[in-house]
Design a protein around this motif. Structure first.
Motif, PDB file in Angstrom:
ATOM      1  N   LYS A 115       4.055  11.350 -11.902  1.00  0.00           N
ATOM      2  CA  LYS A 115       3.210  10.410 -11.113  1.00  0.00           C
ATOM      3  C   LYS A 115       3.196  10.167  -9.734  1.00  0.00           C
ATOM      4  O   LYS A 115       4.392  11.030  -8.897  1.00  0.00           O
ATOM      5  CB  LYS A 115       3.248   9.815 -11.997  1.00  0.00           C
ATOM      6  N   LEU A 116       2.437   9.769  -8.703  1.00  0.00           N
ATOM      7  CA  LEU A 116       2.345   9.804  -7.171  1.00  0.00           C
ATOM      8  C   LEU A 116       3.597   8.862  -7.109  1.00  0.00           C
ATOM      9  O   LEU A 116       3.009   7.197  -8.006  1.00  0.00           O
ATOM     10  CB  LEU A 116       0.560   9.852  -7.335  1.00  0.00           C
ATOM     11  N   TYR A 117       4.119   8.904  -6.222  1.00  0.00           N
ATOM     12  CA  TYR A 117       5.110   7.995  -5.563  1.00  0.00           C
ATOM     13  C   TYR A 117       4.159   7.029  -4.287  1.00  0.00           C
ATOM     14  O   TYR A 117       4.690   8.548  -3.153  1.00  0.00           O
ATOM     15  CB  TYR A 117       6.539   8.006  -5.439  1.00  0.00           C
ATOM     16  N   GLU A 118       4.620   6.429  -3.800  1.00  0.00           N
ATOM     17  CA  GLU A 118       5.018   6.225  -1.996  1.00  0.00           C
ATOM     18  C   GLU A 118       6.265   5.912  -1.166  1.00  0.00           C
ATOM     19  O   GLU A 118       6.881   5.291  -2.349  1.00  0.00           O
ATOM     20  CB  GLU A 118       4.106   5.330  -1.512  1.00  0.00           C
ATOM     21  N   PHE A 119       6.795   6.639  -0.484  1.00  0.00           N
ATOM     22  CA  PHE A 119       8.667   6.437  -0.713  1.00  0.00           C
ATOM     23  C   PHE A 119       8.205   6.068   1.056  1.00  0.00           C
ATOM     24  O   PHE A 119       7.607   5.963   1.677  1.00  0.00           O
ATOM     25  CB  PHE A 119       9.191   7.845  -0.172  1.00  0.00           C
ATOM     26  N   ASP A 120       9.802   5.125   1.118  1.00  0.00           N
ATOM     27  CA  ASP A 120       9.694   4.443   1.841  1.00  0.00           C
ATOM     28  C   ASP A 120      11.334   4.894   2.623  1.00  0.00           C
ATOM     29  O   ASP A 120      12.126   4.858   1.881  1.00  0.00           O
ATOM     30  CB  ASP A 120       9.879   3.082   1.566  1.00  0.00           C
ATOM     31  N   PHE A 121      11.557   5.278   4.070  1.00  0.00           N
ATOM     32  CA  PHE A 121      12.529   5.320   4.351  1.00  0.00           C
ATOM     33  C   PHE A 121      13.605   4.835   5.147  1.00  0.00           C
ATOM     34  O   PHE A 121      12.712   4.466   6.401  1.00  0.00           O
ATOM     35  CB  PHE A 121      12.677   7.507   5.057  1.00  0.00           C
ATOM     36  N   GLY A 122      14.386   4.838   5.865  1.00  0.00           N
ATOM     37  CA  GLY A 122      15.339   3.388   6.548  1.00  0.00           C
ATOM     38  C   GLY A 122      16.567   3.764   6.858  1.00  0.00           C
ATOM     39  O   GLY A 122      17.372   4.212   6.638  1.00  0.00           O
ATOM     40  N   THR A 123      16.900   3.595   7.916  1.00  0.00           N
ATOM     41  CA  THR A 123      18.242   3.125   8.256  1.00  0.00           C
ATOM     42  C   THR A 123      19.024   1.700   8.200  1.00  0.00           C
ATOM     43  O   THR A 123      18.052   1.067   8.774  1.00  0.00           O
ATOM     44  CB  THR A 123      18.589   3.592   9.079  1.00  0.00           C
ATOM     45  N   GLY A 124      19.955   1.809   7.648  1.00  0.00           N
ATOM     46  CA  GLY A 124      20.269   0.469   7.991  1.00  0.00           C
ATOM     47  C   GLY A 124      21.501   0.134   8.829  1.00  0.00           C
ATOM     48  O   GLY A 124      22.075   1.117   9.435  1.00  0.00           O
ATOM     49  N   GLY A 125      21.870  -1.419   9.154  1.00  0.00           N
ATOM     50  CA  GLY A 125      23.386  -1.350   9.919  1.00  0.00           C
ATOM     51  C   GLY A 125      24.343  -0.758   9.268  1.00  0.00           C
ATOM     52  O   GLY A 125      24.881   0.092   8.379  1.00  0.00           O
ATOM     53  N   GLY A 126      25.143  -0.172  10.646  1.00  0.00           N
ATOM     54  CA  GLY A 126      26.491   1.145  10.328  1.00  0.00           C
ATOM     55  C   GLY A 126      26.118   2.309   9.545  1.00  0.00           C
ATOM     56  O   GLY A 126      26.757   3.181   9.602  1.00  0.00           O
ATOM     57  N   GLY A 127      24.689   2.366   9.848  1.00  0.00           N
ATOM     58  CA  GLY A 127      24.490   3.460   9.146  1.00  0.00           C
ATOM     59  C   GLY A 127      24.443   4.108   8.138  1.00  0.00           C
ATOM     60  O   GLY A 127      23.500   5.819   7.923  1.00  0.00           O
ATOM     61  N   ASN A 128      23.650   3.287   7.555  1.00  0.00           N
ATOM     62  CA  ASN A 128      23.775   2.931   6.153  1.00  0.00           C
ATOM     63  C   ASN A 128      22.328   3.460   5.414  1.00  0.00           C
ATOM     64  O   ASN A 128      21.438   3.028   6.188  1.00  0.00           O
ATOM     65  CB  ASN A 128      24.237   1.855   5.335  1.00  0.00           C
ATOM     66  N   ALA A 129      22.042   4.752   5.244  1.00  0.00           N
ATOM     67  CA  ALA A 129      20.450   5.132   4.609  1.00  0.00           C
ATOM     68  C   ALA A 129      19.718   4.827   3.862  1.00  0.00           C
ATOM     69  O   ALA A 129      20.995   4.399   2.640  1.00  0.00           O
ATOM     70  CB  ALA A 129      20.350   6.685   4.726  1.00  0.00           C
ATOM     71  N   TRP A 130      18.529   4.514   3.076  1.00  0.00           N
ATOM     72  CA  TRP A 130      18.280   4.014   2.086  1.00  0.00           C
ATOM     73  C   TRP A 130      16.181   4.915   1.791  1.00  0.00           C
ATOM     74  O   TRP A 130      15.924   5.291   3.180  1.00  0.00           O
ATOM     75  CB  TRP A 130      18.277   2.461   1.626  1.00  0.00           C
ATOM     76  N   LEU A 131      16.522   4.351   0.518  1.00  0.00           N
ATOM     77  CA  LEU A 131      15.010   5.545   0.050  1.00  0.00           C
ATOM     78  C   LEU A 131      14.338   4.791  -1.231  1.00  0.00           C
ATOM     79  O   LEU A 131      15.076   4.189  -1.810  1.00  0.00           O
ATOM     80  CB  LEU A 131      15.455   6.679  -0.307  1.00  0.00           C
ATOM     81  N   GLU A 132      13.361   4.242  -0.810  1.00  0.00           N
ATOM     82  CA  GLU A 132      13.345   2.651  -1.747  1.00  0.00           C
ATOM     83  C   GLU A 132      11.185   4.210  -2.430  1.00  0.00           C
ATOM     84  O   GLU A 132      11.289   4.752  -1.579  1.00  0.00           O
ATOM     85  CB  GLU A 132      12.280   2.215  -1.210  1.00  0.00           C
ATOM     86  N   LYS A 133      11.371   4.387  -3.368  1.00  0.00           N
ATOM     87  CA  LYS A 133       9.889   4.426  -4.073  1.00  0.00           C
ATOM     88  C   LYS A 133       8.549   3.358  -4.824  1.00  0.00           C
ATOM     89  O   LYS A 133       9.799   3.141  -5.769  1.00  0.00           O
ATOM     90  CB  LYS A 133      10.248   5.571  -4.224  1.00  0.00           C
ATOM     91  N   THR A 134       7.817   4.010  -4.982  1.00  0.00           N
ATOM     92  CA  THR A 134       6.894   2.365  -5.730  1.00  0.00           C
ATOM     93  C   THR A 134       5.953   3.748  -6.259  1.00  0.00           C
ATOM     94  O   THR A 134       5.282   4.226  -5.473  1.00  0.00           O
ATOM     95  CB  THR A 134       6.268   1.538  -4.303  1.00  0.00           C
ATOM     96  N   GLN A 135       5.297   3.093  -7.446  1.00  0.00           N
ATOM     97  CA  GLN A 135       4.398   4.161  -7.798  1.00  0.00           C
ATOM     98  C   GLN A 135       2.922   4.044  -7.859  1.00  0.00           C
ATOM     99  O   GLN A 135       2.786   2.287  -7.413  1.00  0.00           O
ATOM    100  CB  GLN A 135       4.217   4.421  -9.697  1.00  0.00           C
ATOM    101  N   CYS A 136       2.276   4.862  -7.824  1.00  0.00           N
ATOM    102  CA  CYS A 136       1.211   4.260  -7.361  1.00  0.00           C
ATOM    103  C   CYS A 136      -0.203   4.268  -8.060  1.00  0.00           C
ATOM    104  O   CYS A 136       0.698   5.833  -8.480  1.00  0.00           O
ATOM    105  CB  CYS A 136       0.728   5.397  -5.362  1.00  0.00           C
ATOM    106  N   THR A 137      -0.486   3.985  -8.713  1.00  0.00           N
ATOM    107  CA  THR A 137      -1.073   3.964  -9.800  1.00  0.00           C
ATOM    108  C   THR A 137      -2.815   3.244  -9.036  1.00  0.00           C
ATOM    109  O   THR A 137      -3.593   3.564  -9.809  1.00  0.00           O
ATOM    110  CB  THR A 137      -0.582   2.721 -11.019  1.00  0.00           C
ATOM    111  N   GLU A 138      -2.744   2.120  -8.964  1.00  0.00           N
ATOM    112  CA  GLU A 138      -4.441   1.397  -8.307  1.00  0.00           C
ATOM    113  C   GLU A 138      -5.458   2.451  -7.200  1.00  0.00           C
ATOM    114  O   GLU A 138      -6.365   1.673  -6.996  1.00  0.00           O
ATOM    115  CB  GLU A 138      -4.593  -0.297  -7.690  1.00  0.00           C
TER     116      GLU A 138
END
Length: 60
Positions: A29-52
């Motif tokens: 399935k197709l996903y949109e990824f959101d990358f970023g970094t927070g305070g203290g150098g912590n990295a994060w990744l979120e993904k949201t399924q693209c359906t509509e």
């Protein structure tokens, strides 16, 4: 396998630059990824399924 992402609401394919944050998950399935970094150098990744609003067009 190569693919293009179809923007349903604008009736066009996304450019390579616009589709940078999109990808196909292990479930096919197709996903949109959101990358970023927070305070203290912590990295994060979120993904949201693209359906509509987006579709996948596989190329041969």
């Amino acid at each position: 396998m190569k693919y293009k992402i179809w923007d349903i609401s604008n009736d066009r394919y996304l450019t390579e630059e616009e589709s940078y944050n999109f990808g196909i998950g292990s479930d096919g399935k197709l996903y949109e990824f959101d990358f970023g970094t927070g305070g203290g150098g912590n990295a994060w990744l979120e993904k949201t399924q693209c359906t509509e609003y987006y579709g996948i067009h596989f190329e041969e």
